[in-house]
Design an enzyme around this catalytic site. Structure first.
Site, mmCIF file in Angstrom:
data_model
loop_
_atom_site.group_PDB
_atom_site.id
_atom_site.type_symbol
_atom_site.label_atom_id
_atom_site.label_comp_id
_atom_site.label_asym_id
_atom_site.label_seq_id
_atom_site.Cartn_x
_atom_site.Cartn_y
_atom_site.Cartn_z
ATOM 1 N N LYS A 41 -8.830 -2.649 1.857
ATOM 2 C CA LYS A 41 -8.726 -1.193 2.266
ATOM 3 C C LYS A 41 -9.694 0.142 1.981
ATOM 4 C CE LYS A 41 -5.837 -3.504 4.856
ATOM 5 N NZ LYS A 41 -6.300 -4.147 5.680
ATOM 6 N N ASN A 73 -2.154 -17.553 25.066
ATOM 7 C CA ASN A 73 -2.808 -16.508 24.709
ATOM 8 C C ASN A 73 -4.179 -16.741 24.955
ATOM 9 O OD1 ASN A 73 -0.474 -14.611 23.673
ATOM 10 N ND2 ASN A 73 -1.262 -14.695 21.568
ATOM 11 N N ALA A 129 2.592 -6.501 12.136
ATOM 12 C CA ALA A 129 3.139 -7.083 12.848
ATOM 13 C C ALA A 129 3.140 -7.095 14.454
ATOM 14 C CB ALA A 129 4.146 -6.622 12.488
ATOM 15 N N ASP A 173 -8.643 -9.837 9.639
ATOM 16 C CA ASP A 173 -8.834 -7.752 9.192
ATOM 17 C C ASP A 173 -9.836 -6.975 9.367
ATOM 18 O OD1 ASP A 173 -6.989 -6.725 8.442
ATOM 19 O OD2 ASP A 173 -7.711 -5.975 6.082
ATOM 20 N N ARG A 188 2.720 -11.600 -0.378
ATOM 21 C CA ARG A 188 1.301 -12.341 0.447
ATOM 22 C C ARG A 188 0.709 -13.412 -0.138
ATOM 23 N NH1 ARG A 188 -1.333 -8.079 3.650
ATOM 24 N NH2 ARG A 188 0.464 -6.271 3.891
ATOM 25 N N ARG A 227 1.046 -1.165 -0.179
ATOM 26 C CA ARG A 227 -0.153 -0.225 -0.129
ATOM 27 C C ARG A 227 1.025 0.990 0.098
ATOM 28 N NH1 ARG A 227 -1.997 0.915 4.622
ATOM 29 N NH2 ARG A 227 -1.670 -0.712 5.552
HETATM 30 C C1 OXD Z 1 -2.987 -3.942 5.864
HETATM 31 C C2 OXD Z 1 -2.996 -5.654 5.591
HETATM 32 O O1 OXD Z 1 -2.472 -3.071 5.700
HETATM 33 O O2 OXD Z 1 -4.577 -5.472 5.796
HETATM 34 O O3 OXD Z 1 -3.591 -3.948 7.552
HETATM 35 O O4 OXD Z 1 -2.745 -5.857 4.122
HETATM 36 MN MN MN Z 2 -4.837 -4.897 7.630
#
Ligand code: OXD
Ligand code: MN
Length: 595
Positions: A219, A505, A262, A286, A378, A69
C-alpha cells in the site's frame, strides 16, 4: 554484493541510527527463506503448520493491538498541507522527521536488520519500480519474499545505478539487555507512524509489524508513493484487480476493477465463470499500474508477486481458486489453529471444529462467545500458486474495460456504462458502500464513499488526483481508452439480494465485453447505459424477470436523493477545490434527469 553507492551510504546511515545486532542481505533464495522460517519457528515466533496438510506454511499471531492498517497513524508528509489534501493526515517533514528519527534511534538494538531489494512489477520491465526495504522484522522479510520480486536479481539492477525507493521499517521494540522478545513485538499506538514523503519518494514506518503498515512495497509504495509518482509522469497506480477473459469464441480481453473492501474483489479476480465456453484468468487481485502506450491503448501490470488476502469468508464454495492458492507455501496471520496443526477461520466450513487454539493463543470451543479468528486475518501466498493465474501475467496487458463497484442495496443498477471516459471519472468519484448495521450502529442507510477505492491510498491531493485522471483521458481517444462501468452485485429487495453473484457475475462481464465492441445491447438512461434485458445472457439463470427488471431499474425519485447526497459529499470533501470535471458531470446528470 551491494555496489550501488547510494544504497551503501544509506545502509551505513541506518545501521548507525538503528544499531542492529547484525545485518542480513536478502538474496531471494528458497534456502534463505527456509532458514529464516525455521529460525522463526524455533524462536517461538511462528508455528509450522502440518506439512501433510499445508506444506511449507506458517502461522503467525500478532499482538492484539496490531491487527490492521492504521489509517489514523498514516501520514503524507509534504512541505505544504495542500499537497497532501483533505483525505490524508498531514505533518510537514521538518516536524515529522525529527520525531521519527528519535524513535528510530537504537530501535533495532538486539535485532537483525534485513536489507530487502525488491521490484514492484516484473524484474527489468520499464513499468516496474525498484525499492529497498530495511526492516528489523523477519515476518516482514518472509512476507516481502512472497509479495514482491526480491533478492540478487533486483540487487543487480540497483547496482547498475538504478534509482530505488527507500523504505525503512522497524517494529519499534528494541531489545535492551535482559528484555525478553515477545512473539509479536510492536510499539504502542501513539508511537506508530506510517509515513510517506512523496517529495523524496521515501517511506518510514515505525511501530507496527502488520500487513499494509509493514510490507512497504504494497500500500505504501505501490499505491501511495506510486500514485504521487504517477501523477507527475503520466501513469496511474490504482487499487484494482486485473482479470483476463476469454469468451466462447476464444477472443481474449482484459479488465481492471476497483472495489472497496468487503465487496468480493479477490473473488472476482479468481472467478469461475458459469457461462459455457468462457474462461477467466487471474493477473492481479489488488493493485494495477497503468499507462497509455504508443498505440493509444491503456496497459496494466500487477506490481505484486503474491496475494495478501482476507481469510474469513474464503472457502471452497466462495473461492475455490483462492483455496488452492493457499494450500501450500503460505503464511497465515491471525487465523485459528486446529488440533492437527492446520488453520481455520469463520466461513471456511459451515461448522467450526470442536476445538481450536484461537488467534490470541487460547483454547477455544463452540461454547465461547468470541470468534477464534480475527476478522482481518490474512493469508500471504505467491501468485504462482493460483490455478487460474494467466500465463502472460508478467506482461503489460491492454485494458478494454474498467469496473467500479460498491455495496449499494438500492439506487445503483447491476451494471451501467458511462457515456464516455470523463463520465467514467465521475462514476469512480461517487463510488462507495451503504453503511449497514454490521459496520456502524448509527448512520444506517448513509453512504460511505470511497472514490476509486483509493480513499486511504491517494498519496496526494484528491482534487489533483481527479484532474490527473482527466489528463490521462487526454492521452488517447474515447475509442481506444478502456470503457468505464459501474457494477453493483449487492442490490436488494425485501427478500434479500436480487443477484446471485459469484460465477454468475460472468454474465455481467459478457455484457460489458460486448459493450466494449459497440454491440447494440443497451438502453440509455440518465445515469448511463444499462442492459437491454432481451440482449443480456439469461440462459439457465435462476432469477425471475421481475427481479431482473428491478436489478436494472433507475428510479428518478431515488436518484434525486442520490444527487443531493453527492452534492453534500462533494462540498464537504472538496470545499472550493471541486474539480471542474466533477462539477460538469454532476450538472449534466441533473440536466439528463431534468431536475
Ligand atoms: C486493503 C488490502 O486494505 O488489500 O485494501 O489489504
Ligand atoms: Mn486492497
Amino acid at each position: 554484493m551491494i555496489k550501488n553507492q547510494k544504497l551503501l551510504t544509506w545502509i551505513e546511515e541506518i545501521k548507525s541510527l538503528c544499531s542492529p545486532k547484525e545485518v542480513v542481505i536478502w538474496t531471494g533464495t528458497q534456502k534463505q527463506y527456509d532458514e529464516i522460517a525455521d529460525l522463526e519457528v524455533k524462536n517461538g515466533k511462528a508455528i509450522k503448520l502440518n506439512p501433510k496438510k499445508r506444506p511449507n506454511s506458517l502461522l503467525y499471531c500478532s499482538h492484539p493491538s496490531d491487527v490492521a492498517r492504521i489509517e489514523k497513524r498514516t501520514f503524507i508528509s509534504t512541505t505544504n498541507q495542500n499537497d497532501a489534501g483533505p483525505t490524508n493526515n498531514w505533518i510537514p517533514p521538518n516536524k515529522l522527521k525529527p520525531k521519527m528519527l528519535e524513535l528510530f534511534k537504537d530501535s533495532m538494538k538486539g535485532r537483525t536488520m534485513y536489507i530487502i531489494p525488491f521490484s514492484m512489477g516484473p524484474i527489468g520491465l520499464d513499468m516496474s519500480r525498484l525499492g529497498v526495504e530495511i526492516t528489523d522484522s523477519a515476518y516482514v522479510a518472509l512476507n516481502m519474499h512472497i509479495m514482491t520480486r526480491t533478492g540478487n536479481k533486483v540487487l543487480d539492477l540497483i547496482n547498475d545505478d538504478e534509482v530505488f525507493i527507500k523504505c525503512l521499517h522497524s517494529v519499534g521494540y528494541p531489545l535492551e539487555p535482559g528484555i525478553k522478545d515477545p512473539s509479536w513485538p510492536c510499539a504502542p499506538i501513539e508511537k506508530k507512524y506510517i509515513s510517506h514523503f512523496p517529495e523524496e519518494n521515501m517511506i518510514w514506518s515505525y511501530g507496527s509489524g502488520y500487513g499494509g503498515n509493514a510490507l512497504l512495497g504494497k500500500k505504501c509504495l505501490a499505491l501511495r508513493i506510486a500514485s504521487s509518482m504517477a501523477s507527475k509522469n503520466n501513469w496511474l497506480a490504482e487499487h484494482m484487480l486485473i482479470l483476463k477473459l476469454t469468451n466462447d469464441n476464444n477472443k481474449v480481453k482484459y479488465i481492471t476493477g476497483a472495489f472497496p473492501s468487503a465487496c468480493g474483489k479477490t473473488n472476482l479476480a479468481m472467478i469461475n465463470p458459469t457461462l459455457k465456453g468462457w474462461k477467466a484468468e487471474t493477473i492481479g487481485d489488488d493493485i494495477a499500474w497503468m499507462e497509455v502506450k504508443d498505440d493509444g491503448k491503456m496497459y496494466a501490470i500487477n506490481p505484486e508477486a503474491g496475494f495478501f488476502g482476507v481469510a474469513p469468508g474464503t472457502s471452497y464454495k466462495s473461492n475455490p481458486n483462492a483455496m488452492e492458492t493457499i494450500s501450500k507455501n503460505t503464511i497465515f496471520t491471525n487465523v485459528a489453529l486446529t488440533d492437527d496443526f492446520d488453520v481455520w477461520w469463520k466461513g471456511l466450513t459451515k461448522e467450526a471444529p470442536d476445538h481450536l487454539i484461537d488467534w490470541l493463543g487460547n483454547d477455544w470451543d463452540k461454547t465461547k462467545p468470541t470468534r477464534p479468528d480475527h476478522p482481518n486475518s490474512r493469508f500471504t501466498a505467491p501468485l504462482t500458486n493460483c490455478p487460474t493465474l494467466a500465463d502472460n501475467y508478467e506482461s503489460p496487458v491492454p485494458i478494454s474495460a474498467i469496473l467500479f463497484g460498491g455495496r449499494r442495496p438500492t439506487t445503483i443498477p447491476l451494471v451501467h456504462q458511462s457515456f464516455n471516459f470523463e463520465h467514467g471519472i465521475f462514476l469512480g468519484s461517487i463510488m462507495g458502500s451503504e453503511v449497514t448495521a454490521a459496520i456502524l450502529d448509527d448512520g444506517i442507510g448513509t453512504i460511505r464513499r470511497d472514490p476509486f477505492a483509493m480513499l486511504p491510498f491517494i498519496g496526494y491531493n484528491i482534487s489533483d488526483y481527479i484532474n490527473h485522471w482527466v489528463e490521462m483521458g487526454k492521452k488517447s481517444t474515447d475509442e481506444l481508452l478502456p470503457k468505464i462501468f459501474y457494477v453493483n452485485w449487492f442490490r436488494k429487495d425485501e427478500s434479500g439480494f436480487l443477484w446471485p453473484g459469484f460465477g454468475e457475475n460472468s454474465r455481467v462481464l459478457k455484457w460489458i465485453l460486448e459493450r466494449t465492441e459497440g454491440k447494440d445491447n443497451y438502453n440509455k438512461t440518465p445515469i448511463g447505459l444499462i442492459p437491454d434485458l432481451n440482449k443480456f445472457d439469461l440462459f439457465n439463470l435462476d432469477v425471475s424477470q421481475d427481479k431482473m427488471q428491478e436489478l436494472v431499474k433507475v428510479d428518478k425519485n431515488i436518484w434525486q436523493e442520490e444527487i443531493k447526497s453527492i452534492e453534500n459529499y462533494y462540498s464537504n470533501l472538496y470545499k472550493d477545490k471541486l474539480p471542474n470535471v466533477l462539477r460538469n458531470q454532476l450538472d449534466n446528470l441533473k440536466r439528463r434527469f431534468a431536475f
